[in-house]
Design a protein around this motif. Sequence first.
Motif, mmCIF file in Angstrom:
data_model
loop_
_atom_site.group_PDB
_atom_site.id
_atom_site.type_symbol
_atom_site.label_atom_id
_atom_site.label_comp_id
_atom_site.label_asym_id
_atom_site.label_seq_id
_atom_site.Cartn_x
_atom_site.Cartn_y
_atom_site.Cartn_z
ATOM 1 N N ARG A 193 0.834 -1.207 0.027
ATOM 2 C CA ARG A 193 0.055 -0.185 -0.146
ATOM 3 C C ARG A 193 0.774 1.375 -0.001
ATOM 4 N NH1 ARG A 193 -2.608 -3.037 4.144
ATOM 5 N NH2 ARG A 193 -1.517 -1.731 5.627
ATOM 6 N N ALA A 194 2.181 1.113 0.240
ATOM 7 C CA ALA A 194 3.061 2.199 0.236
ATOM 8 C C ALA A 194 3.669 2.842 -0.966
ATOM 9 C CB ALA A 194 3.959 1.836 1.202
ATOM 10 N N GLY A 195 4.074 3.950 -0.830
ATOM 11 C CA GLY A 195 4.760 4.436 -1.966
ATOM 12 C C GLY A 195 6.310 3.815 -2.009
ATOM 13 N N GLU A 196 7.213 4.299 -2.893
ATOM 14 C CA GLU A 196 8.273 3.798 -3.124
ATOM 15 C C GLU A 196 9.391 4.192 -2.000
ATOM 16 O OE1 GLU A 196 12.286 3.704 -6.081
ATOM 17 O OE2 GLU A 196 10.491 4.973 -6.789
ATOM 18 N N ALA A 197 9.376 5.202 -1.462
ATOM 19 C CA ALA A 197 10.143 5.824 -0.452
ATOM 20 C C ALA A 197 9.607 5.171 0.732
ATOM 21 C CB ALA A 197 9.957 7.189 -0.226
ATOM 22 N N GLN A 198 8.409 5.200 1.281
ATOM 23 C CA GLN A 198 7.867 4.462 2.462
ATOM 24 C C GLN A 198 8.235 2.816 2.388
ATOM 25 O OE1 GLN A 198 3.768 5.016 3.295
ATOM 26 N NE2 GLN A 198 3.907 3.899 5.414
ATOM 27 N N GLY A 199 7.994 2.277 1.240
ATOM 28 C CA GLY A 199 8.244 0.867 1.091
ATOM 29 C C GLY A 199 9.802 0.636 1.120
ATOM 30 N N ASN A 200 10.577 1.358 0.836
ATOM 31 C CA ASN A 200 12.110 1.071 1.174
ATOM 32 C C ASN A 200 12.377 1.300 2.627
ATOM 33 O OD1 ASN A 200 12.663 0.881 -1.678
ATOM 34 N ND2 ASN A 200 13.597 2.750 -1.925
ATOM 35 N N ALA A 201 11.963 2.437 3.388
ATOM 36 C CA ALA A 201 12.029 2.476 4.583
ATOM 37 C C ALA A 201 11.557 1.127 5.542
ATOM 38 C CB ALA A 201 11.166 3.724 5.065
ATOM 39 N N LEU A 202 10.383 0.616 4.998
ATOM 40 C CA LEU A 202 9.860 -0.653 5.788
ATOM 41 C C LEU A 202 10.851 -1.813 5.440
ATOM 42 C CD1 LEU A 202 6.116 -0.323 4.896
ATOM 43 C CD2 LEU A 202 7.034 -0.235 7.136
ATOM 44 N N SER A 203 11.314 -2.008 4.188
ATOM 45 C CA SER A 203 12.444 -2.950 3.812
ATOM 46 C C SER A 203 13.592 -2.742 4.798
ATOM 47 C CB SER A 203 12.693 -2.863 2.324
ATOM 48 O OG SER A 203 13.621 -3.787 2.006
ATOM 49 N N VAL A 204 13.989 -1.353 5.146
ATOM 50 C CA VAL A 204 15.209 -1.177 5.883
ATOM 51 C C VAL A 204 14.911 -1.697 7.333
ATOM 52 C CG1 VAL A 204 16.457 0.356 6.903
ATOM 53 C CG2 VAL A 204 16.140 0.600 4.478
ATOM 54 N N ARG A 234 28.570 3.172 -2.536
ATOM 55 C CA ARG A 234 29.632 3.791 -2.783
ATOM 56 C C ARG A 234 30.672 2.980 -3.744
ATOM 57 N NH1 ARG A 234 30.579 5.045 1.904
ATOM 58 N NH2 ARG A 234 29.438 6.974 1.809
ATOM 59 N N ARG A 235 30.699 1.911 -3.325
ATOM 60 C CA ARG A 235 31.906 0.845 -4.052
ATOM 61 C C ARG A 235 31.256 0.827 -5.441
ATOM 62 N NH1 ARG A 235 35.246 -3.628 -2.639
ATOM 63 N NH2 ARG A 235 35.153 -5.064 -4.586
ATOM 64 N N ALA A 236 30.067 0.480 -5.658
ATOM 65 C CA ALA A 236 29.309 0.274 -7.313
ATOM 66 C C ALA A 236 29.368 1.418 -7.989
ATOM 67 C CB ALA A 236 28.037 -0.551 -6.851
ATOM 68 N N ARG A 237 28.939 2.699 -7.540
ATOM 69 C CA ARG A 237 28.602 3.866 -8.333
ATOM 70 C C ARG A 237 29.189 5.012 -7.946
ATOM 71 N NH1 ARG A 237 22.158 3.084 -7.788
ATOM 72 N NH2 ARG A 237 21.839 3.759 -5.661
ATOM 73 N N GLY A 238 30.107 5.245 -6.845
ATOM 74 C CA GLY A 238 30.694 6.304 -6.316
ATOM 75 C C GLY A 238 29.861 7.119 -5.481
ATOM 76 N N GLU A 239 28.738 6.851 -5.303
ATOM 77 C CA GLU A 239 27.842 8.013 -4.225
ATOM 78 C C GLU A 239 26.681 7.233 -3.683
ATOM 79 O OE1 GLU A 239 25.199 10.120 -7.226
ATOM 80 O OE2 GLU A 239 24.581 8.656 -8.286
ATOM 81 N N VAL A 240 26.245 7.755 -2.726
ATOM 82 C CA VAL A 240 25.380 7.215 -1.865
ATOM 83 C C VAL A 240 23.910 8.054 -1.964
ATOM 84 C CG1 VAL A 240 24.469 6.718 0.386
ATOM 85 C CG2 VAL A 240 26.979 6.387 -0.359
ATOM 86 N N VAL A 241 22.837 7.036 -2.203
ATOM 87 C CA VAL A 241 21.561 7.682 -2.351
ATOM 88 C C VAL A 241 20.736 6.936 -1.441
ATOM 89 C CG1 VAL A 241 19.574 8.022 -3.991
ATOM 90 C CG2 VAL A 241 21.661 7.488 -4.714
ATOM 91 N N PRO A 242 20.589 7.643 -0.143
ATOM 92 C CA PRO A 242 19.955 7.109 1.181
ATOM 93 C C PRO A 242 18.267 6.699 0.834
ATOM 94 C CG PRO A 242 21.139 8.935 1.824
ATOM 95 C CD PRO A 242 21.212 8.864 0.334
ATOM 96 N N GLU A 243 17.773 7.283 0.093
ATOM 97 C CA GLU A 243 16.518 6.922 -0.270
ATOM 98 C C GLU A 243 16.337 5.886 -0.947
ATOM 99 O OE1 GLU A 243 17.587 10.330 -3.349
ATOM 100 O OE2 GLU A 243 17.871 9.878 -1.157
ATOM 101 N N SER A 244 16.969 5.503 -1.615
ATOM 102 C CA SER A 244 17.082 4.086 -2.207
ATOM 103 C C SER A 244 17.623 2.794 -1.201
ATOM 104 C CB SER A 244 17.835 3.998 -3.288
ATOM 105 O OG SER A 244 19.156 3.978 -3.281
ATOM 106 N N PHE A 245 17.769 3.106 0.132
ATOM 107 C CA PHE A 245 18.364 1.972 0.779
ATOM 108 C C PHE A 245 17.286 0.897 1.066
ATOM 109 C CE2 PHE A 245 21.879 4.293 3.379
ATOM 110 C CZ PHE A 245 22.540 4.737 2.209
#
Length: 288
Positions: A188-199, A245-256
């Motif tokens: 039922r969640a959007g992408e950002a909330q779904g990612n947060a639940l997965s974390v 960071r290892r894979a693409r040189g940057e960190v995208v916290p919202e995609s965690f």
Amino acid sequence: MRLEGERESSNVEDRRSLGGLPIGVAGGGIGTVVLVVLALLMGVDPRAILDGGGPVAPPQGAPEARHAPEQQGGSDEARRFVGRVLASTEDVWTAVFRENGRRYDPPRLVLFSGGVRSACGIAGSAVGPFYCPADQQIYIDLAFFRDMERQLGASGDFAQAYVIAHEVGHHVQAELGIAQRVGEMRARAGEAQGNALSVRLELQADCFAGVWARRAHEARGILERGDIEEGMNAAAAVGDDRLQRRARGEVVPESFTHGSSAQRVRWFRAGLASGDIRACDTFESDRS
């Protein structure tokens, strides 16, 4: 770890002799950055790939040593180690469930090489160890442990045990109904909330791994000097921030989808310090 003489679980299924499944190689490959995995490296929940049922590409250029002879026999030391760790988790979680008036039904653990078919779909080794809730089985290509050591610097037998215990933690979540409830919320969640639940789900599995380690040591004295450090190093090595960071040189916290290195270490230590599943409520905690 002190596992010599400990029993081996009868819930280990060895499919390595089958030689794996034909897994297609996608274009624009990912080199030899295996590990936790194509999914983790891209900030995607591995189960999102598996649920699609499609093939998962193995790393291009992976070394031929991936199928080393010492890892293919049905009675090799690596298999015995996995069986002993799994047996230890069975003993611990059976006791924990009994204390809470419940019955624990342990998972099966499937060893594979190259690729495997599960009730969640077909997966290649690049997905890393995973738990499939549809068949309540854990899937591991033992080559992952070598890759974890060589590519992420997470070495030691307890680092490997931590990985197994984390996947068992997902089975514990399924047994307790947690995974199902989170799945419904994510639907039922959007992408950002779904990612947060997965974390939070992944961090709880880390905490459950710590609970297992604490209680297994209290019962059987399995831990040796340096083991805890190996476990924390492994937890840090598979943090989303470090892998991105290892894979693409940057960190995208919202995609965690699994949590940062600091988060994974913190929750593993929380379970280890308490030995109590009540200390693992990552969903009610103000700090994920």
